[in-house]
Write a protein that holds these residues in place. Sequence first.
Motif, PDB file in Angstrom:
ATOM      1  N   LEU A  30       0.907  -1.277  -0.027  1.00  9.24           N
ATOM      2  CA  LEU A  30      -0.123   0.122  -0.087  1.00  9.24           C
ATOM      3  C   LEU A  30       0.967   1.021   0.007  1.00  9.24           C
ATOM      4  O   LEU A  30       1.999   1.151   0.809  1.00  9.24           O
ATOM      5  CB  LEU A  30      -0.992   0.127   1.081  1.00  9.24           C
ATOM      6  CG  LEU A  30      -2.234  -0.683   1.113  1.00  9.24           C
ATOM      7  CD1 LEU A  30      -2.914  -0.388   2.625  1.00  9.24           C
ATOM      8  CD2 LEU A  30      -3.004  -0.239   0.023  1.00  9.24           C
ATOM      9  N   HIS A  31       0.541   2.253  -0.993  1.00  9.59           N
ATOM     10  CA  HIS A  31       1.495   3.331  -1.113  1.00  9.59           C
ATOM     11  C   HIS A  31       0.765   4.411  -0.111  1.00  9.59           C
ATOM     12  O   HIS A  31      -0.282   4.810  -0.245  1.00  9.59           O
ATOM     13  CB  HIS A  31       1.585   3.727  -2.530  1.00  9.59           C
ATOM     14  CG  HIS A  31       2.347   4.948  -2.782  1.00  9.59           C
ATOM     15  ND1 HIS A  31       3.773   4.973  -3.088  1.00  9.59           N
ATOM     16  CD2 HIS A  31       2.062   6.359  -2.856  1.00  9.59           C
ATOM     17  CE1 HIS A  31       4.287   5.961  -3.193  1.00  9.59           C
ATOM     18  NE2 HIS A  31       3.416   6.877  -3.237  1.00  9.59           N
ATOM     19  N   LEU A  32       1.640   4.890   0.698  1.00 12.87           N
ATOM     20  CA  LEU A  32       1.042   6.025   1.632  1.00 12.87           C
ATOM     21  C   LEU A  32       1.822   7.547   1.538  1.00 12.87           C
ATOM     22  O   LEU A  32       2.825   7.397   1.664  1.00 12.87           O
ATOM     23  CB  LEU A  32       1.271   5.599   3.323  1.00 12.87           C
ATOM     24  CG  LEU A  32       0.711   4.108   3.392  1.00 12.87           C
ATOM     25  CD1 LEU A  32       1.344   3.497   4.456  1.00 12.87           C
ATOM     26  CD2 LEU A  32      -0.609   4.245   3.506  1.00 12.87           C
ATOM     27  N   ASP A  33       0.985   8.556   1.103  1.00 10.09           N
ATOM     28  CA  ASP A  33       1.589   9.537   0.580  1.00 10.09           C
ATOM     29  C   ASP A  33       1.385  10.652   1.766  1.00 10.09           C
ATOM     30  O   ASP A  33       0.342  10.963   1.985  1.00 10.09           O
ATOM     31  CB  ASP A  33       0.852  10.132  -0.630  1.00 10.09           C
ATOM     32  CG  ASP A  33       0.883   9.389  -1.997  1.00 10.09           C
ATOM     33  OD1 ASP A  33       2.217   9.210  -2.174  1.00 10.09           O
ATOM     34  OD2 ASP A  33       0.063   8.932  -2.472  1.00 10.09           O
ATOM     35  N   VAL A  34       2.741  11.032   2.170  1.00 10.21           N
ATOM     36  CA  VAL A  34       2.616  11.905   3.320  1.00 10.21           C
ATOM     37  C   VAL A  34       3.236  13.059   2.863  1.00 10.21           C
ATOM     38  O   VAL A  34       4.365  13.566   2.352  1.00 10.21           O
ATOM     39  CB  VAL A  34       3.535  11.508   4.541  1.00 10.21           C
ATOM     40  CG1 VAL A  34       3.708  12.354   5.663  1.00 10.21           C
ATOM     41  CG2 VAL A  34       3.300  10.166   5.207  1.00 10.21           C
ATOM     42  N   THR A  63       5.963   3.974   2.190  1.00 18.40           N
ATOM     43  CA  THR A  63       5.531   5.257   2.708  1.00 18.40           C
ATOM     44  C   THR A  63       6.440   6.335   1.834  1.00 18.40           C
ATOM     45  O   THR A  63       7.572   6.166   1.918  1.00 18.40           O
ATOM     46  CB  THR A  63       5.823   5.285   4.153  1.00 18.40           C
ATOM     47  OG1 THR A  63       5.450   4.252   4.858  1.00 18.40           O
ATOM     48  CG2 THR A  63       5.487   6.599   4.904  1.00 18.40           C
ATOM     49  N   HIS A  64       5.653   7.287   1.255  1.00 25.27           N
ATOM     50  CA  HIS A  64       6.276   8.224   0.513  1.00 25.27           C
ATOM     51  C   HIS A  64       6.273   9.390   1.139  1.00 25.27           C
ATOM     52  O   HIS A  64       5.301  10.047   1.147  1.00 25.27           O
ATOM     53  CB  HIS A  64       5.524   8.183  -0.874  1.00 25.27           C
ATOM     54  CG  HIS A  64       6.138   9.156  -1.966  1.00 25.27           C
ATOM     55  ND1 HIS A  64       5.173   9.555  -2.917  1.00 25.27           N
ATOM     56  CD2 HIS A  64       7.196   9.989  -1.960  1.00 25.27           C
ATOM     57  CE1 HIS A  64       5.951  10.469  -3.798  1.00 25.27           C
ATOM     58  NE2 HIS A  64       6.875  10.625  -3.141  1.00 25.27           N
ATOM     59  N   LEU A  65       7.601  10.027   1.657  1.00 23.22           N
ATOM     60  CA  LEU A  65       7.455  11.126   2.205  1.00 23.22           C
ATOM     61  C   LEU A  65       7.839  12.414   1.595  1.00 23.22           C
ATOM     62  O   LEU A  65       8.942  12.779   0.986  1.00 23.22           O
ATOM     63  CB  LEU A  65       8.630  10.979   3.472  1.00 23.22           C
ATOM     64  CG  LEU A  65       8.472   9.846   4.467  1.00 23.22           C
ATOM     65  CD1 LEU A  65       9.572  10.114   5.376  1.00 23.22           C
ATOM     66  CD2 LEU A  65       7.261   9.833   5.173  1.00 23.22           C
ATOM     67  N   MET A  66       6.444  13.133   1.357  1.00 25.68           N
ATOM     68  CA  MET A  66       6.750  14.292   0.541  1.00 25.68           C
ATOM     69  C   MET A  66       6.951  15.756   1.666  1.00 25.68           C
ATOM     70  O   MET A  66       5.803  16.218   1.768  1.00 25.68           O
ATOM     71  CB  MET A  66       5.681  14.684  -0.365  1.00 25.68           C
ATOM     72  CG  MET A  66       5.880  13.575  -1.628  1.00 25.68           C
ATOM     73  SD  MET A  66       4.223  13.422  -2.396  1.00 25.68           S
ATOM     74  CE  MET A  66       3.429  12.227  -1.564  1.00 25.68           C
ATOM     75  N   ILE A  67       8.051  15.572   2.323  1.00 27.36           N
ATOM     76  CA  ILE A  67       8.004  16.299   3.450  1.00 27.36           C
ATOM     77  C   ILE A  67       9.516  17.078   3.492  1.00 27.36           C
ATOM     78  O   ILE A  67      10.476  16.374   2.979  1.00 27.36           O
ATOM     79  CB  ILE A  67       7.708  15.763   4.868  1.00 27.36           C
ATOM     80  CG1 ILE A  67       8.819  14.668   5.307  1.00 27.36           C
ATOM     81  CG2 ILE A  67       6.337  15.070   4.741  1.00 27.36           C
ATOM     82  CD1 ILE A  67       8.727  14.086   6.582  1.00 27.36           C
ATOM     83  N   VAL A 169       7.306   3.813 -10.067  1.00 29.21           N
ATOM     84  CA  VAL A 169       6.573   4.842 -10.734  1.00 29.21           C
ATOM     85  C   VAL A 169       5.412   5.354 -10.086  1.00 29.21           C
ATOM     86  O   VAL A 169       4.835   4.468  -9.642  1.00 29.21           O
ATOM     87  CB  VAL A 169       6.640   4.633 -12.380  1.00 29.21           C
ATOM     88  CG1 VAL A 169       8.028   4.959 -12.846  1.00 29.21           C
ATOM     89  CG2 VAL A 169       5.897   3.355 -12.434  1.00 29.21           C
ATOM     90  N   ASP A 170       5.195   6.728 -10.184  1.00 31.97           N
ATOM     91  CA  ASP A 170       3.916   7.061  -9.254  1.00 31.97           C
ATOM     92  C   ASP A 170       3.407   8.616  -9.815  1.00 31.97           C
ATOM     93  O   ASP A 170       4.362   9.582  -9.958  1.00 31.97           O
ATOM     94  CB  ASP A 170       4.772   7.484  -7.815  1.00 31.97           C
ATOM     95  CG  ASP A 170       3.736   8.221  -6.931  1.00 31.97           C
ATOM     96  OD1 ASP A 170       2.501   8.266  -7.323  1.00 31.97           O
ATOM     97  OD2 ASP A 170       3.955   8.517  -5.920  1.00 31.97           O
ATOM     98  N   GLY A 171       2.264   8.345 -10.386  1.00 31.71           N
ATOM     99  CA  GLY A 171       1.591   9.650 -10.873  1.00 31.71           C
ATOM    100  C   GLY A 171       0.958   9.485 -12.280  1.00 31.71           C
ATOM    101  O   GLY A 171       1.846   9.123 -13.284  1.00 31.71           O
TER     102      GLY A 171
HETATM  103 ZN    ZN Z   1       3.319   8.946  -3.891  1.00 30.15          ZN
END
Ligand code: ZN
Length: 218
Positions: A30-34, A63-67, A169-171
Amino acid sequence: MIKISPSLLSVDFTKMGEEIKKIESNVDMLHLDVMDGHFVPNISFGMPVIKAVRGITNITLDTHLMISNPSKYLDEFVKIGSDIITVHAEAPDEILECLKHIKKSGKKAGIAINPDTPNSILDKYAGYFDMVLQMTVFPGFGGQGMIMEAVNKIPEIRKMVGNDIDIEVDGGIYIENVHEVVSKGANVIVSGTGIFGQPDIKKAAVDMRRACESYEVK
Ligand code: ZN
Ligand code: DX5
């Protein structure tokens, strides 16, 4: 090996648990976008949601950390049960130290790069990541269109990292265009709108895998 990682960002949060149960046996992660509203112009969710997800499933949590300052929070993500922790090369922080810390904590480390970040940045981190996340949109929002310039970076990344490293790959990835990324060498497929945004999410996950398998580079 193809791995399917649906992004929870597109789930109906009023029935998140049920929706996860519907597809957990048909997907790999599961991909988790933070998102923190600072590194990206949007705020999503953080630790309480991930902790709740961990409480209902044993699936790999990607876990994808966009922070902006991931180093501050890595131990917390480790503690609540993230299995893969991905940090952005563009984030203002000691990214090499973050990757080392994630691996030392016994978790898989991912390095994410934006569509316009040169692949050569990966050289700095070689040996310290298990996965490269090539963004196929600029991070911040679900439902955007896939950027072909980003997709076209994948063959070179595959050449650089070899076959033992995952390329995620994401998006903007849907059943109709997933061949674009898989045929170029990506093997971890994130899809938000394309899976959790569909009326039959289980069918969407199964169909996504089938579509990938026919284009897989072996
Ligand atoms: Zn993502
Ligand atoms: C975008 C996020 C993505 C997003 C993908 O910043 O990193 O994971 O959820 O959503 P779709 O598949 O709808 O483009």
